[in-house]
Design a protein around this motif. Structure first.
Motif, PDB file in Angstrom:
ATOM      1  N   ILE A 264       6.399   0.602 -47.172  1.00 21.20           N
ATOM      2  CA  ILE A 264       5.452   1.549 -46.575  1.00 21.20           C
ATOM      3  C   ILE A 264       4.094   0.883 -46.368  1.00 21.20           C
ATOM      4  N   LYS A 265       3.626   0.123 -47.359  1.00 24.46           N
ATOM      5  CA  LYS A 265       2.335  -0.560 -47.219  1.00 24.46           C
ATOM      6  C   LYS A 265       2.343  -1.549 -46.057  1.00 24.46           C
ATOM      7  N   ALA A 266       3.486  -2.151 -45.775  1.00 22.77           N
ATOM      8  CA  ALA A 266       3.586  -3.153 -44.711  1.00 22.77           C
ATOM      9  C   ALA A 266       3.720  -2.527 -43.320  1.00 22.77           C
ATOM     10  N   ASP A 267       3.936  -1.232 -43.250  1.00 19.10           N
ATOM     11  CA  ASP A 267       4.171  -0.539 -41.982  1.00 19.10           C
ATOM     12  C   ASP A 267       2.861   0.022 -41.444  1.00 19.10           C
ATOM     13  N   LYS A 268       2.295  -0.622 -40.419  1.00 21.52           N
ATOM     14  CA  LYS A 268       1.011  -0.165 -39.876  1.00 21.52           C
ATOM     15  C   LYS A 268       1.114   1.245 -39.288  1.00 21.52           C
ATOM     16  N   TRP A 269       2.282   1.630 -38.849  1.00 23.14           N
ATOM     17  CA  TRP A 269       2.454   2.953 -38.250  1.00 23.14           C
ATOM     18  C   TRP A 269       2.464   4.063 -39.294  1.00 23.14           C
ATOM     19  N   ALA A 270       2.724   3.735 -40.544  1.00 21.23           N
ATOM     20  CA  ALA A 270       2.761   4.745 -41.602  1.00 21.23           C
ATOM     21  C   ALA A 270       1.371   5.307 -41.900  1.00 21.23           C
ATOM     22  N   ARG A 271       0.344   4.585 -41.497  1.00 23.15           N
ATOM     23  CA  ARG A 271      -1.021   5.077 -41.721  1.00 23.15           C
ATOM     24  C   ARG A 271      -1.812   5.163 -40.429  1.00 23.15           C
ATOM     25  N   ALA A 272      -1.104   5.128 -39.308  1.00 26.74           N
ATOM     26  CA  ALA A 272      -1.748   5.250 -37.995  1.00 26.74           C
ATOM     27  C   ALA A 272      -1.734   6.700 -37.557  1.00 26.74           C
ATOM     28  N   HIS A 273      -2.896   7.197 -37.180  1.00 22.93           N
ATOM     29  CA  HIS A 273      -3.040   8.586 -36.744  1.00 22.93           C
ATOM     30  C   HIS A 273      -3.554   8.590 -35.307  1.00 22.93           C
TER      31      HIS A 273
END
Length: 158
Positions: free
Chosen positions: A78-87
C-alpha cells in the motif's frame, strides 16, 4: 510514532494508519472492508491470504501464517502504491483550468500531479489533477470548482 519506521502489526492498526495518512480504501480490502477491484486480506482457516479481485474473480496471490506477516506485506504494498493516496480534485477538458488549478496548488505548496487521458477518444482528452495524502483536507473545496461532469454527447462538441 516515527512515521518512517512504524509498521502496523494488525489489520485494525493498518486500517487506522491508512485513515490517519489519508489513504483511501477504493482498491484495498483491509479489516473487513469491501472492494470491487483491488487487493485485500482474507482469513482462510489458519491462513491469511493476500488476494486480487476484479469483476467478481478472486485470485489468491500469497499465503501467510500470521496476521503480523500479512499486515507487514500489505503495508509495504500500500505504501508503494501512489494511487492509494491520490485524490482526484480536477477533472476537466479545459486545459486553462488545469493550469489554473496547478498554479493554485503550487502557490499553496501542495504536492500534486497531473495527467491527460483520452477519456472520450484521442481528440478529446480529459486533464486530471491529483493531490496526495492528507493534502486533500486542505484543498477539498477546490474539487467543486475543478472537477467537472463532462457531457459525452459528441454533437455538442462539433
Amino acid at each position: 510514532m516515527n512515521n518512517s519506521t512504524y509498521v502496523p502489526q494488525t489489520e485494525a492498526e493498518l486500517e487506522s494508519w491508512m485513515k490517519a495518512h489519508c489513504y483511501h480504501f477504493n482498491n484495498y480490502a483491509v479489516n473487513g472492508s469491501a472492494i470491487t477491484e483491488g487487493c485485500g486480506i482474507e482469513r482462510f482457516g489458519s491462513l491469511f491470504i493476500w488476494y486480487y479481485t476484479e469483476r467478481g474473480q478472486q485470485t489468491r496471490l500469497k499465503y501467510f501464517y500470521t496476521e503480523r506477516e500479512i499486515v507487514e506485506y500489505a503495508f509495504s504494498q500500500i505504501k508503494a502504491d501512489k494511487w492509494a493516496r491520490a485524490h482526484c480534485i480536477g477533472f476537466t477538458e479545459n486545459e486553462a483550468e488545469k493550469k489554473e488549478l496547478a498554479a493554485l496548488l503550487t502557490n499553496r505548496s501542495i504536492e500534486f500531479f497531473q495527467d491527460a487521458i483520452p477519456y472520450y477518444g484521442p481528440g478529446r482528452p480529459v486533464y486530471r489533477t491529483f493531490v496526495t495524502g492528507c493534502a486533500i483536507k486542505e484543498v477539498a473545496p477546490l474539487k467543486s470548482r475543478y472537477y467537472k461532469q463532462i457531457n459525452n454527447n459528441p454533437q455538442e462538441h462539433q
